[in-house]
Design a protein around this motif. Structure first.
Motif, short mmCIF file in Angstrom:
data_model
loop_
_atom_site.label_atom_id
_atom_site.label_comp_id
_atom_site.label_asym_id
_atom_site.label_seq_id
_atom_site.Cartn_x
_atom_site.Cartn_y
_atom_site.Cartn_z
N VAL A 42 -22.86 -17.71 -0.29
CA VAL A 42 -24.24 -18.17 -0.16
C VAL A 42 -24.64 -18.91 -1.44
O VAL A 42 -24.37 -18.43 -2.55
N LEU A 43 -25.29 -20.04 -1.27
CA LEU A 43 -25.90 -20.75 -2.39
C LEU A 43 -27.39 -20.46 -2.34
O LEU A 43 -28.07 -20.80 -1.37
N LEU A 44 -27.90 -19.80 -3.37
CA LEU A 44 -29.33 -19.48 -3.47
C LEU A 44 -29.95 -20.45 -4.46
O LEU A 44 -29.58 -20.48 -5.63
N VAL A 45 -30.89 -21.27 -3.97
CA VAL A 45 -31.54 -22.28 -4.81
C VAL A 45 -33.02 -21.89 -4.94
O VAL A 45 -33.78 -21.99 -3.99
N GLU A 46 -33.39 -21.43 -6.12
CA GLU A 46 -34.75 -20.95 -6.37
C GLU A 46 -35.07 -21.14 -7.84
O GLU A 46 -34.28 -20.75 -8.71
N SER A 99 -21.19 -13.13 -1.38
CA SER A 99 -20.85 -13.80 -2.62
C SER A 99 -21.94 -14.85 -2.88
O SER A 99 -21.99 -15.87 -2.20
N VAL A 100 -22.83 -14.59 -3.84
CA VAL A 100 -24.00 -15.44 -4.06
C VAL A 100 -23.84 -16.25 -5.34
O VAL A 100 -23.54 -15.70 -6.40
N THR A 101 -24.05 -17.55 -5.22
CA THR A 101 -24.09 -18.46 -6.36
C THR A 101 -25.53 -18.91 -6.51
O THR A 101 -26.19 -19.23 -5.53
N ILE A 102 -26.02 -18.95 -7.75
CA ILE A 102 -27.41 -19.28 -8.00
C ILE A 102 -27.54 -20.68 -8.59
O ILE A 102 -26.77 -21.07 -9.46
N ALA A 103 -28.55 -21.41 -8.09
CA ALA A 103 -28.93 -22.70 -8.66
C ALA A 103 -30.43 -22.64 -8.95
O ALA A 103 -31.19 -22.04 -8.18
N LYS A 104 -30.84 -23.24 -10.05
CA LYS A 104 -32.23 -23.12 -10.50
C LYS A 104 -33.14 -24.24 -10.03
O LYS A 104 -34.34 -24.18 -10.25
#
Length: 68
Positions: free
Chosen positions: A5-9, A28-33
Motif C-alpha cells: 500500500v502507498l499511503l500519501v498524506e 506492507s505500507v510505504t509512506i509519501a508526504k
C-alpha cells in the motif's frame, strides 16, 4: 504474499492514525508526504493499493491519481 500500500498524506498525525488502523491487517505500507513524493514512490515500486489525501501541498491527490 503481503499486500503493498502507498499511503500519501501530508499531516503526520493523520498518517499515524491511518497506520494504526492498518496495522492489524499486516500490510506492507510505504509512506509519501505529498502527491509528488507519492508519484516518485509509485515510479519506483508497483503498489497493490494507493490511499491518498485529496488536499495536499506540492501536488494534490487528484493530480497524483491523474499522473498514476
Amino acid at each position: 504474499m503481503s499486500v503493498s500500500v502507498l499511503l500519501v498524506e501530508d499531516k503526520e498525525r493523520t498518517r499515524q492514525q491511518i497506520l494504526a488502523e492498518l496495522a492489524p491487517l499486516k500490510l506492507s505500507v510505504t509512506i509519501a508526504k505529498d502527491g509528488l513524493d507519492g508519484l516518485r514512490q509509485a515510479q519506483l515500486t508497483v503498489f497493490d493499493m494507493v490511499l491518498t489525501d485529496h488536499k495536499m501541498p506540492v501536488m494534490d491527490g487528484f493530480a497524483l491519481l491523474k499522473n498514476l
